[in-house]
Structures are given as C-alpha cells and as structure tokens.
Enzyme design. Sequence first.
Site, PDB file in Angstrom:
ATOM      1  N   PHE A 103       0.772  -1.131   0.109  1.00 35.12           N
ATOM      2  CA  PHE A 103       0.121   0.012  -0.065  1.00 35.12           C
ATOM      3  C   PHE A 103       0.883   1.245  -0.083  1.00 35.12           C
ATOM      4  O   PHE A 103       0.446   2.272  -0.369  1.00 35.12           O
ATOM      5  CB  PHE A 103      -0.872  -0.059   1.202  1.00 35.12           C
ATOM      6  CG  PHE A 103      -0.738   0.991   2.183  1.00 35.12           C
ATOM      7  CD1 PHE A 103      -1.131   2.238   2.323  1.00 35.12           C
ATOM      8  CD2 PHE A 103      -0.004   0.522   3.453  1.00 35.12           C
ATOM      9  CE1 PHE A 103      -1.053   2.999   3.518  1.00 35.12           C
ATOM     10  CE2 PHE A 103       0.242   1.543   4.368  1.00 35.12           C
ATOM     11  CZ  PHE A 103      -0.350   2.681   4.258  1.00 35.12           C
ATOM     12  N   LYS A 104       1.921   1.118   0.362  1.00 37.04           N
ATOM     13  CA  LYS A 104       3.003   2.599   0.482  1.00 37.04           C
ATOM     14  C   LYS A 104       3.086   2.843  -1.166  1.00 37.04           C
ATOM     15  O   LYS A 104       3.371   4.252  -1.228  1.00 37.04           O
ATOM     16  CB  LYS A 104       4.434   1.950   0.859  1.00 37.04           C
ATOM     17  CG  LYS A 104       4.527   1.358   2.189  1.00 37.04           C
ATOM     18  CD  LYS A 104       4.160   2.243   3.476  1.00 37.04           C
ATOM     19  CE  LYS A 104       4.544   1.725   4.586  1.00 37.04           C
ATOM     20  NZ  LYS A 104       3.758   0.441   5.171  1.00 37.04           N
ATOM     21  N   ASP A 105       2.667   2.368  -1.972  1.00 38.48           N
ATOM     22  CA  ASP A 105       2.971   2.761  -3.227  1.00 38.48           C
ATOM     23  C   ASP A 105       1.593   3.900  -3.695  1.00 38.48           C
ATOM     24  O   ASP A 105       2.032   4.832  -4.454  1.00 38.48           O
ATOM     25  CB  ASP A 105       2.473   1.901  -4.521  1.00 38.48           C
ATOM     26  CG  ASP A 105       3.908   0.749  -4.530  1.00 38.48           C
ATOM     27  OD1 ASP A 105       4.828   1.132  -4.653  1.00 38.48           O
ATOM     28  OD2 ASP A 105       3.790  -0.173  -4.886  1.00 38.48           O
TER      29      ASP A 105
ATOM     30  N   LEU B  15       3.755   6.674  -2.525  1.00 39.45           N
ATOM     31  CA  LEU B  15       5.023   6.858  -2.818  1.00 39.45           C
ATOM     32  C   LEU B  15       5.193   7.064  -4.138  1.00 39.45           C
ATOM     33  O   LEU B  15       6.236   7.181  -4.783  1.00 39.45           O
ATOM     34  CB  LEU B  15       5.957   6.005  -1.942  1.00 39.45           C
ATOM     35  CG  LEU B  15       6.463   6.530  -0.753  1.00 39.45           C
ATOM     36  CD1 LEU B  15       6.906   5.202  -0.055  1.00 39.45           C
ATOM     37  CD2 LEU B  15       7.166   7.512  -0.464  1.00 39.45           C
TER      38      LEU B  15
END
Length: 511
Positions: free
Chosen positions: A115-117, A120
């Site tokens: 989920f960091k995408d 980011l």
Amino acid sequence: MEATRYRDTRGLDTTRPSFTDAVVKGIANGGGLYVPETLPSLALDDILSLSDLSYPERATRVFGWCSVDVAPERTLELMNAAYGSQWDDSRIAPVEEVVPGLHVLELWHGPTSAFKDMALQCMPLFFSEAIAVQQAAGTLADDYLVLVATSGDTGKAALEGFADRDHTRIVVFYPADGVSDIQRKQMVTQRGDNVGVFGVRGNFDDCQNAVKAAFSDEAFNNELHETHSLKLSSANSINWGRLLPQITYYVSAYADMVASGGVVAGEPIDVCVPTGNFGNILGAYYAKMMGVPLGKLLCASNENNVLADFIATGTYDISGRRFVTTPSPSMDILISSNLERLLFELADADRVREWMASLASEGRFQVDRATFGLMREHFIGDWVSNDESLGVISRVFDETGYLMDPHTAVAWEVAERLRDANPVLVVSTAHWAKFGADVYKALTGLMYGDPLPSDAADLSGVDLLAKVQELAENARVPLALAGLDAATERFSSVVSAGRDGVEDAVRSWLT
Ligand SMILES: *Cc1c(COP(=O)(O)O)cnc(C)c1O
C-alpha cells in the site's frame, strides 16, 4: 482559492508552509508534524461524483478540494503519471465485496505490491514539482538526499518513487536479517542512477535510530552541503505528502461502494485498517472530518498491540513493552508516529507537547478524559495473535477463495469481531505474494513458529510462491515479484548499526 497552509502539532513552527513546502520540509521545526489549518467540507454529491471518474481524476479532485498550491491541470498531469500503467489494475484502488457486508479495499496493485505505493508513487512528483519551482525562482541551493530507514515495504516503494528524479538522490537502510527474501531482492535489484541500498547489522529500531542520528548530526549536514551540495530530506510517513494521497482512496472507495450498491448513499460504512504507524487509518479519520460518511474506524493491531491498548484505556505505554516478531512486520512498531496528528486534532498543541515529552522521558503518557472521550467517538481497537492471523488466511481462503496477506488478515479478523450493522471496508495493504512464506505456512496448517517443511525450507522466496500456487490455483503472482530471482543484484554492502555506520555508508556511496 487560497492555498491551504499547514501548522505544527507542537505549536513551535510558525512558518505556515504550503502543501509543496511541507512536502519538501518533511517535519516541522521543533520536531512536530504538519497538519492542515483547514479542511474542506464536502457535500455528498461531491463525494459521489467521483464514481464516474478515473483514479487520477479522483485524486486531482481531492487534492483540489484540499487546496494544494499546484494548479489543477498540472495536478492532473502528475496524477496521471503517479497512477498510470505501472499499476496492474486501472481502477488503482478497487473495492471487492468478499462476503456480504465485508468489502476489501485493495491497495497493493502498484509496482511494489504494497500500500505504500499509493502515497510513494505520488509524493515524489510533488517533491520534484517543488524543486522545479525553486529552480525557476533561482532559489534552489542544494540537491536533496532522501534517507530512508525501512522495515521492508517503505524502502522499496520510496526507491521506486524517487528513482531517476532530477535533483534528488535516495539511500535506503534495511535490517540485514529483518526483511524477507523477496523484500531484500526487491530493494537490491532497484534500477536508477540516483539510488543506494545498504543492509544494517541490527534490527529496524537500530536502522531508524541510526538514520535519525545522522539527520540531527550538524557536522554531517554541513559536510553534505559543503562537499556535495546536498540537503537531507525524508520520505517517512510523518511527511504530509504521504498522508494526503491516503485520504483520496477513502473518498474514492465510498463513491465506489455507493455505485455498486454496497451502501445506500449517505449511510455510514465502518473502516478497518491494519495499523502500524497510524498513517493509513489517519487518512480515514481526515476523510471522515471532510464529510465522507464513515462510522467507526477500527484500528487493527498484531501482537505489538500498543495502539489497541491505548484506544481501550487512554494510556500509551511502551515502558517495559517488548518488540515482538510477527508475520505482519510492517505493523511491528512501538512508537506510532502519526498518532501525534490525531492527538492534536482531538486536543491542542500544548497537550501534545506535554504528552510527547512524557513519552520521551517515561515511555508513557495518559490523555485527559475529554480527549479520551472524543477518541472513543471515532475509534475502536483490537489485536490479533500471530497464529490467529495465519488461521484467518486459510479459513477465508477455504470459505471464499480469496487469498490475503498476513497484514490484511489482521484487519479481517478484527472486522469480523467488531462489526455491527454497517457494511465494513477492510483495508488490504499488501499482495499475498509479498509474504509468501507465511501464506504458505497458513495454507498448510502450520503455526507461525513452525519451521517450513523440508521440501520448502531451502526454496527462494520466489520459488515458494509457486508452492502457494499449487495450493491456490487461481492465485496470481505479480510479474515484478515473479522475475526477482533472475534480476541482477546491484547492492550487497552491509554496514554496522549506529550513526557512524550510516554516515560512512552515505560518504562511500557519494564518491
Ligand atoms: C506500512 C504498512 C502497514 C501499516 O500502515 P501504517 O500507515 O503505518 O499504519 C500495514 N500493512 C502493510 C503491508 C504496510 O506496508
């Protein structure tokens, strides 16, 4: 419309930066976090209008409502780049109803499968935008060096987001023995001329402390400026540039659920989030404050359950608490840094300063009754043991054919325990294949502490995924993960923990 200004949770920074300035600065002067001075108040029609739009258009709307200091046409160009063909689903953050009333929000269709995408892929573009503005104005003195300490997911997502961006370089430090085979390979095979990756002999806390120490080392900052014309910056989730994109998907998901008939327009849904640093669930809180009909925010923890205890008691206490290893390592945390933003919104800067000082000196703080009451109006928490979370993966797969990763499993279990009449949005934060070894244990009925059986023990992380697919035929492996064993490893250095280890690594990488 005037651009939103940001204030500081500790009330020490009076610079009132705009959105892009807050992105580049990362943290407020004095150690507090930036939060918006004002939030938009959305009408139900505004929210529902998103369902006819592409995801980049949805994000552009939300950024516009939040009055970022970038023109809407330009924001749309950036969002088209952030949420483009590097995602394996053009809906970007699709919602799937897995059993009646339980809807899964899939946040892992991006290039690194976590989920960091969502943030980011987006935040570095605003970072570059701010740099371009500085350059045009003739005020860009130094290039930026982004230093990241990671427990696994953030590092890869930040590398992917900052790779080959002008005037920016990035160096990532990960615990050499603390990440999975897949997570390590994702990082050490990273493309890009401006990236560096180092293992650290130590755990994630050691990495984080060493990077923080380098940040606050004045001599090191001066040396970078004088010798390399570089200024340090951070991509951690304390940066507001990572929060704003996380508001978008809650607005988007609500519109999708109304469109699909999962909820009646205007009726509330509850949201259940697997939580570590409190960034993801805070996005839901802000979406609720902006008018999205969200009911209870369910905060799901693993065995590192400091947040579940805090929400139950109003006391945040890490004194005497041990850091536990779990199958959901991205939620393994003691100090949950984004909680400070919630405390500010519920109380005020004076009390936040007091509580943070108490946390630093005594390892604990207790909020007052009024703040506790306000928190309980929005949040409920619970936690799930290591073995229970693996049990959930196999049970839900057997019952529904839906395969989830261990982080999502924690949220699923908490959602099942705490749900009432409202539909629940269960937030899914990683593709199962990113944590294939534990998913394999789950599907074969093993406990978390059990060793892998002998026919699986010596396989690479990627080969293990094929073993999972033998058990779960329709389970797909993202291409970027499937190709990892064949990719060239570019980075092999492992450095000692501590400030000197990190600083020497940066020096050697720069020359
Ligand atoms: C980072 C992460 C989390 C925790 O998110 P927070 O915003 O830190 O609460 C949960 N699951 C996965 C897979 C993650 O990468």
